[in-house]
Write an enzyme that holds these catalytic residues in place. Sequence first.
Site: not given
Ligand code: SAT
Ligand code: MN
Length: 578
Positions: A71, A199, A208, A228, A249-252, A274, A366-367, A398
């Site tokens: 993002r 992306y 989002k 979120h 984001s990216a915290c599990g 999410d 990477s996703r 985090r």
């Molecule tokens: O923004 S995404 O939904 O692509 C992934 C994230 O940051 O939570």
């Molecule tokens: Mn997210």
Amino acid sequence: MKVEKWVDECAELTKPDNIYWCDGSEEEAYSLIKIGIEKEKINGNPVFYELNQKKWPNAYLHRSHPEDVARTEHLTYVCHQEKETSGPNNNWMDPKEAKNMLNPLFKGCMKGRTMYVLPYMMGNPESPYSKACVQLTDSSYVAISKRIMTRKGKAALEKIGSSSNFVKGLHSTGDFSPERRFIMHFPDESLVWSIGSGYGGNALLGKKCFSLRIASYLGLKENWLAEHMVIMGIEDESSTTYITAALPSACGKTNLAMLNPSLPGYKISTIGDDIAWLNIGSDKRLYAINPEMGFFGVAPGTSEKTNPNMIQTLKKGTFYPTLFTNTALNPKTNEPWWDGLENIPENLIDWKGNPSSSKESAHPNSRFTVSITQCPTLSPEFNNPKGVPISAIIFGTRRSSVAPLIYEAFNWQNGIFQGCGMASETTTAATQKAGVLRRDPMAMWPFCGYNMADYFNHWLNMGKMMENPPKIFFVNWFRKDEGGNFLWPGFSENIRVLKWIIDRTKGKVGAKETPIGLIPDFKDLDLRGLNINEKGLFKIDKDEWQKELADIKAFLTQFKLAGWIEEEYKALASRLAK
Ligand code: SAT
Ligand code: MN
């Protein structure tokens, strides 16, 4: 404006060679994949590569443009009429000015390309809380991703009928240049314009852009919340308790949503990883639905050990394709690879398509994109139109220091206040320096579609409208010791923390009061079999917290705040001074 008319107008602007209305069918998914393999190109390369179909059924690899991997928050704008409505938490531009600026970028941008019309629902169409949407895009990757992530197809068009009540998203990958990339929200029109990126968070406009930024603003006006958050059920010997958990984001979040409990007698059911839409039911309790249909999760670190349920989900293979974006590739077996999977193969192709032998050959952000229907822990309540009743809300951060493993707020108002001040170390989910502490209230800093001062009050008011608002907890799985080692094992062991939370909601256990909130009596936190430094995990360091207080103050002063926040702040300061 009716759907057809809006589509015509957008086509007039973007000038696609063809317009293709997607119906969400299985055949359509295959034909789109085929287009992505054979015809469409990104940077001269195919959009999709077929992976080893025996080991990873219906899975495809996608390599993004190398400058389009996360993002881009600095290029994301929320364009309310007044700057004040967007608040200090959003980039703002006057809506007319924004459209004038973007018009030349969209003009003719789909020449030589196909415009895909994607009707989709966020939420079960049967649910009073669901919303009908239409996205236009010139990317087959986006069109397929939306089939996995949303309820795409006819139901949405039926829902919309001849009305103009639907959420609109116009998307083009443009030339992928960050110089000409913008993600523009027009909340008054329930409209998003996005150009220059393919992306997830920038391009899947139901995620989002709509389900958080625009939906949060709808929630303010209609008395609900778009958050979120993970939604999950935890079953013990007596009942299933539903909770939500907000983490940046990216915290599990994905790992938490389907964790494999290490304690006997517990079972997890997954509703979402999410986004949660939270509404107050007729019984005045809080209910959550997940508006999405899939997971868009971080690949590196996902393994049999950390998240066996996700590995099963990814390998299940149904008629929904599974996409891997910017992972590495094992050319010998034609399988995706990232750090966390079995041993590093001798030769790899990195996420950019170059030979590599490094553990970092998958991009850190990477996703995978995979249907939630393939998840072995999917809750039977997933499609419940009412949602599930929420007993506890977790706010997670985090942080390598300062924040204890778990504590409970004194009450709703206190919990919301602490949510407003929460901070977390940044990750690679956005194009920013990773590992820098930033304030991220309720993990919504990049996603709240209006002034956060009003958001804080809205949260407070929601509590007042409920009869028994959920208890509020704070977790930090990421605290480290002086040597830089994690103090908490995390993953399947997080059930121990969830158990305490459930026991608290059921009134089964007491708690110890500290200046910041209630922490477990160690006898109530089941740490059997773990070798844990409890003191380190629960340490509330006076000096660190004095600095924290000053930071929270500096952060909050950018908002015009209501009196209750100041009251809570003073009370916290005085408890810490004692
Ligand atoms: O923004 S995404 O939904 O692509 C992934 C994230 O940051 O939570
Ligand atoms: Mn997210």
